[in-house]
Design a protein around this motif. Sequence first.
Motif, mmCIF file in Angstrom:
data_model
loop_
_atom_site.group_PDB
_atom_site.id
_atom_site.type_symbol
_atom_site.label_atom_id
_atom_site.label_comp_id
_atom_site.label_asym_id
_atom_site.label_seq_id
_atom_site.Cartn_x
_atom_site.Cartn_y
_atom_site.Cartn_z
ATOM 1 N N THR A 170 6.512 27.285 8.564
ATOM 2 C CA THR A 170 7.013 26.804 9.845
ATOM 3 C C THR A 170 7.247 28.016 10.737
ATOM 4 N N VAL A 189 4.388 19.434 7.835
ATOM 5 C CA VAL A 189 5.109 18.775 6.746
ATOM 6 C C VAL A 189 5.030 17.243 6.815
ATOM 7 N N GLY A 198 9.051 14.577 15.492
ATOM 8 C CA GLY A 198 8.506 15.895 15.790
ATOM 9 C C GLY A 198 9.044 16.508 17.060
ATOM 10 N N PRO A 228 11.607 15.382 20.827
ATOM 11 C CA PRO A 228 12.397 14.314 21.432
ATOM 12 C C PRO A 228 11.515 13.206 21.971
ATOM 13 N N ASP A 275 12.284 6.297 16.962
ATOM 14 C CA ASP A 275 12.338 7.748 16.812
ATOM 15 C C ASP A 275 13.070 8.110 15.526
ATOM 16 N N ASN A 276 12.620 9.168 14.869
ATOM 17 C CA ASN A 276 13.455 9.743 13.806
ATOM 18 C C ASN A 276 13.362 11.253 13.824
ATOM 19 N N TRP A 277 14.367 11.852 13.245
ATOM 20 C CA TRP A 277 14.506 13.310 13.303
ATOM 21 C C TRP A 277 14.486 13.916 11.904
ATOM 22 N N TRP A 278 13.753 14.984 11.766
ATOM 23 C CA TRP A 278 13.834 15.834 10.568
ATOM 24 C C TRP A 278 13.061 17.098 10.840
ATOM 25 N N THR A 335 10.828 20.723 8.825
ATOM 26 C CA THR A 335 10.182 21.239 7.614
ATOM 27 C C THR A 335 11.221 21.474 6.516
ATOM 28 N N MET A 387 18.144 9.588 18.602
ATOM 29 C CA MET A 387 17.400 9.769 17.346
ATOM 30 C C MET A 387 17.851 8.764 16.304
ATOM 31 N N ASP A 404 19.293 23.013 15.665
ATOM 32 C CA ASP A 404 19.207 22.110 16.815
ATOM 33 C C ASP A 404 20.604 21.840 17.362
ATOM 34 N N PHE A 414 19.605 14.104 20.752
ATOM 35 C CA PHE A 414 19.076 15.467 20.708
ATOM 36 C C PHE A 414 19.358 16.183 22.025
ATOM 37 N N SER A 473 1.542 20.448 15.849
ATOM 38 C CA SER A 473 2.279 19.235 15.506
ATOM 39 C C SER A 473 2.897 18.613 16.762
HETATM 40 P P1 AMP Z 1 9.134 21.103 12.214
HETATM 41 O O1 AMP Z 1 9.837 21.840 11.154
HETATM 42 O O2 AMP Z 1 7.907 21.787 12.709
HETATM 43 O O3 AMP Z 1 8.861 19.694 11.830
HETATM 44 O O4 AMP Z 1 10.109 21.080 13.485
HETATM 45 C C1 AMP Z 1 11.388 20.536 13.400
HETATM 46 C C2 AMP Z 1 12.031 20.517 14.748
HETATM 47 O O5 AMP Z 1 11.356 19.603 15.625
HETATM 48 C C3 AMP Z 1 13.452 20.021 14.725
HETATM 49 O O6 AMP Z 1 14.355 21.012 14.311
HETATM 50 C C4 AMP Z 1 13.639 19.601 16.181
HETATM 51 O O7 AMP Z 1 13.862 20.722 17.001
HETATM 52 C C5 AMP Z 1 12.282 18.993 16.508
HETATM 53 N N1 AMP Z 1 12.318 17.545 16.258
HETATM 54 C C6 AMP Z 1 11.809 16.871 15.220
HETATM 55 N N2 AMP Z 1 12.009 15.537 15.356
HETATM 56 C C7 AMP Z 1 12.693 15.370 16.505
HETATM 57 C C8 AMP Z 1 13.219 14.237 17.197
HETATM 58 N N3 AMP Z 1 13.056 12.998 16.749
HETATM 59 N N4 AMP Z 1 13.888 14.456 18.355
HETATM 60 C C9 AMP Z 1 14.047 15.714 18.825
HETATM 61 N N5 AMP Z 1 13.560 16.813 18.217
HETATM 62 C C10 AMP Z 1 12.894 16.658 17.078
#
Ligand code: AMP
Length: 580
Positions: free
Chosen positions: A218, A263, A337, A339, A358-361, A363, A383, A447, A459, A554
């Motif tokens: 990453t 990922v 990935g 916002p 939407d979901n957040w996560w 690598t 999120m 974040d 976010f 990504s």
């Molecule tokens: P990566 O490790 O390349 O998948 O990037 C992860 C980062 O992408 C997170 O720490 C956020 O900054 C951003 N991200 C991933 N999902 C979201 C989401 N649903 N809303 C806002 N930011 C996101």
Amino acid sequence: MPEEIVITSHPVHNLPDYESSYHSFSWQKEEQYLTGLPGNKGLNIAYEAVDRHAAGKLANTLALRCIRKDRSTRDFTYTDLQRLSARFANVLVNLGIKKGEKVFALTGRIPELYIAALGTFKVTAVFCPLFSAFGPEPVFQRLSRGDAKVLVTTRALFEKKVAPLLDRLPLLQFILLTDEEVVGNNKVLSLQGLMQAASDEFLIPATNPGDPALLHFTSGTTGMPKGALHVHHAVLTHYVTGKYVLDFQPGDIFWCTADPGWVTGTSYGIIAPLVNGITNVVDEEDFDAARWFSILEEQKVNIWYTAPTAIRRLMRMNIRPREEYKLQFLRLVGSVGEPLHAEAVLWGEEKLGLPVLDNWWQTETGGIMIANYPSLLVKPGSMGKPLPGIEAAIAEITDKDINILTAPGTQGHLVLKKGWPSMFCAYLHEDERYQKCFRGEWYITGDLAKRDADGYYWFVGRADDIIKTSGHMVGPFEVESILMEHTTVAEAAVIGKPDPVIGEMVKAFIVLKQGFTGNENVQQDIIAYARKKLGAAVAPKEIAFVSELPKTRSGKILRRLLKARELGLPEGDTSTLEQF
Ligand code: AMP
């Protein structure tokens, strides 16, 4: 605030009541749905994803369908995947590959990639997929930092991207070419030839749930790419999130558009659908609006997991998907990935009949951590809420300390309580960098976010993208979301530009929708709209119209690159930059 939406399209969800599931959840209880290696020999991703299904009712179920560029398909049942991954595992054993050694892939989304991943898990070696569009230097950086011992690739990619670097990669012992029939020299070999000669039976050795299985690089905002290492136990997160967030039901057809070089393309493009025993569709081709909608139709996709960039590209086009395509099988659309602006959620509701969830996560977390669930009220732009089993919080962080902030609406660092199954176990060879991610029992995500009074997370931005203007802390996402509401705006990215008076000035880069031209009137109109909505202190003072925003492969907007270009500074690591 946009209106709230309750999804009613599918009455029975795996997570019918978020709050009660969150409170009663236990990872141990969920682990009972996994089988574990026969003879109590531990937990292996490939066994959970493939072999146990091949030994049961799903043996002849379609596990993987790969769509080639020309639209022809190759199908694999769970039994096919078991046998082919066993062959690949035997190939590795015959080459002398040991537990923990690194097997890389640089192939594009072809069946061999998926088979190699599963076969690598089987021998307890570590799999690292790379984007095939990387140039030679990023490939070299990753192969060398990741101690690559084996590389699975194609003849063309090998010659273009790896052959010139071989002298600088002394650890790289074997290159397995997927499209070479003749066995080459001692180093460059025919994968087909080796597969044919290998047995299709393989007994998975004892695997500790804490044994490393996957390596994902990453890009940091500064410095070289970091290799986040994940363990076999991660499969439990993949199982749980597939079940509760993506709501996989028996017989479902799932399409995750991400490449395994990111990922998402591994956790959800390979493992989660298989461990849940459903059918996983893979398309070899990159984004193409008409192709994508026709794949959703033809393949009768039920669950579609994609990214905001793709959704925004679709939003820019004049498509009426429900009128032009038969999408009646589609039950859930997820996004990750970046916002996801409220506009995009509502676009989904209007054009697809489903709000985009939407979901957040990231690598490092290995799987989805915060999400919108089909049974939960959607607040567009949020999120969602933490996955059952995950404790999230907003915190203030100092050099040594962490202070959890509980007041609703307070902005701070998004942190997660350590110890979920797919938490990364290291940055390869960078222990100090790894340790810095933790304060006590908390993992610091990097974040910034807010939690509202109902427990939804919003976010704000990457901690390092935050703008300080006239003493205000401004999250780029907040400004971009408002800009996106303007009728002419297709995409927006916001940076802080140093200013002698106000510290930093908010500057916006804007891609206009088709049919609009970036002239002074439009510029003034956008600024006026932003001022009305955000106030003069936070609204952009400068706007530049651009035809594309720089993004990672990504789909993440590279704000730091916009800033470096604006200020004439070195561009830093641009290896993941998508070239248009
Ligand atoms: P990566 O490790 O390349 O998948 O990037 C992860 C980062 O992408 C997170 O720490 C956020 O900054 C951003 N991200 C991933 N999902 C979201 C989401 N649903 N809303 C806002 N930011 C996101």
